[in-house]
Scaffold this active site. Structure first.
Site, PDB file in Angstrom:
ATOM      1  N   SER A 198       0.863  -1.106  -0.118  1.00 19.80           N
ATOM      2  CA  SER A 198      -0.067   0.022  -0.002  1.00 19.80           C
ATOM      3  C   SER A 198       0.974   1.233   0.187  1.00 19.80           C
ATOM      4  CB  SER A 198      -1.024  -0.196   1.295  1.00 19.80           C
ATOM      5  OG  SER A 198      -2.041   0.875   1.020  1.00 19.80           O
ATOM      6  N   GLU A 219      -8.624  -2.820  -2.735  1.00 17.17           N
ATOM      7  CA  GLU A 219      -7.577  -3.204  -3.786  1.00 17.17           C
ATOM      8  C   GLU A 219      -8.010  -3.109  -5.072  1.00 17.17           C
ATOM      9  OE1 GLU A 219      -4.434  -5.648  -4.065  1.00 17.17           O
ATOM     10  OE2 GLU A 219      -5.244  -4.876  -2.465  1.00 17.17           O
ATOM     11  N   HIS A 229      -7.269  -6.272  -0.220  1.00 13.25           N
ATOM     12  CA  HIS A 229      -6.338  -5.559   0.623  1.00 13.25           C
ATOM     13  C   HIS A 229      -6.111  -6.284   2.080  1.00 13.25           C
ATOM     14  CE1 HIS A 229      -4.009  -1.866  -0.485  1.00 13.25           C
ATOM     15  NE2 HIS A 229      -4.176  -1.186   0.735  1.00 13.25           N
TER      16      HIS A 229
END
Length: 349
Positions: free
Chosen positions: A190, A296, A328
């Site tokens: 991330s 995501e 994610h």
């Protein structure tokens, strides 16, 4: 000719549709930042194979990292693992939520996990984080908009993470542990994904390999700055404008889409990954899964955009990994590290 024009028109509409979807996700994703990059952190004990390593930063004070020594005792092969948006001051998610330290050290790679840097993007900030010049007060829980007035790292002082990693931590590792300061690897998830690429682009002597998982690699795309703004408010109450003014040289310097030619020209070995946004059966289906899917999808749009950029530059120094399932979540980032390790091992030291 008409057929060719129709084909081009269809492809253009498809591209515009995909781009519009990416923008829509970028604008909606802040509604789901309650998960951010946490992926469901759980309480865990520190890995006994690691030890604390404290280095002073002139701007930030003492910064603690966790060090995991290569199984064969070498000091030549080193990788840095960067955390995500909610990086706490207590531990790295890579240590508490994955087994990657053990996997990497078994491959005879030394692992460095810097601790902290919530919402920092591992960048040198323009100023301490504040809103309307108001000084911070009270404590930070690390989540929620009320943290905009709370105290915390990067608020009473200016974040200077790029300088710390490139200068202070790098040379302390060499001088105190004998670690090779050159041809290291760096990877992150991330926020840490774009941070890893930034470090590699501007410090190619230090980093010969960089990996990004679910990274935001096109931060100047429409809607992205405001999406990041909302995510940073939720993750500790930070102000993106304190990090870098909008659309100026400092902001563009942080954008992997913009500095992509540097990664090509340095021939930095890259591992670029994002999930499809679709959950696997083991994820279940609840609020966290829905949030992870939205985040995501945003990361995937950014990562695909970066892929097209590198392809347009003729770059052949990249491995792309786009699993059919993936939200994610630490589960997927851990699995991606295992896929990446052979490539990392071959391109550091």
């Amino acid at each position: 000719m008409r057929s060719a024009r129709r084909l081009r028109s269809t492809r253009s509409r498809q591209w515009i549709g995909r781009w519009a979807l990416g923008i829509t996700v970028a604008l909606l994703a802040p509604l789901a930042v309650s998960l951010s990059d946490s992926g469901g952190r759980v309480a865990a004990a520190p890995n006994p194979r690691g030890f604390d390593f404290v280095v002073d930063s002139p701007e930030m004070g003492p910064i603690r990292s966790r060090i995991f020594r290569a199984k064969d005792g070498n000091t030549n092969r080193v990788v840095y693992a960067l955390d995500g948006m909610r990086a706490p001051e207590t531990h790295s998610g890579w240590e508490f939520d994955t087994n990657v330290a053990d996997a990497l050290t078994d491959w005879n790679i030394n692992v460095v996990m810097p601790i902290g840097g919530m919402s920092s993007f591992y960048a040198d900030w323009n100023a301490p984080s504040s809103f309307f010049g108001a000084p911070p007060t009270g404590s930070s829980s690390g989540s929620g908009a009320l943290n905009v007035i709370s105290e915390g790292p990067g608020k009473s002082f200016r974040y200077a993470w790029e300088t710390f990693i490139n200068q202070h931590l790098r040379w302390a590792l060499r001088d105190r542990l004998g670690f090779n300061p050159n041809r290291n690897g760096v990877f992150g998830l991330s926020m840490g994904g774009s941070g890893a690429l930034t470090l590699a682009a501007y410090h190619p002597d230090q980093f010969s390999f960089a990996g990004s998982y679910s990274g935001y690699l096109n931060i100047s795309a429409p809607g992205m700055r405001e999406a990041i703004r909302m995510a940073m408010i939720d993750a500790g109450g930070y102000n993106v404008d304190s990090m870098a003014p909008p659309w100026g040289p400092q902001w563009l310097r942080m954008d992997p889409f913009v500095f992509a030619p540097m990664l090509r020209d340095h021939n930095t070995r890259l591992w670029i990954s994002a999930g499809s946004g679709l959950p696997a059966p083991a994820d279940g289906f609840d609020g966290n899964t829905v949030n992870g899917m939205a985040l995501e999808a945003l990361a995937l749009a950014n990562t695909r955009s970066f892929q097209l950029r590198m392809m347009s530059l003729g770059a052949n120094n990249v491995t792309y990994s786009f699993p059919a399932a993936g939200i994610h979540s630490w589960t997927y980032w851990e699995a991606e590290v295992h896929r990446m390790i052979p490539d990392l091992s071959a391109n550091i030291g």
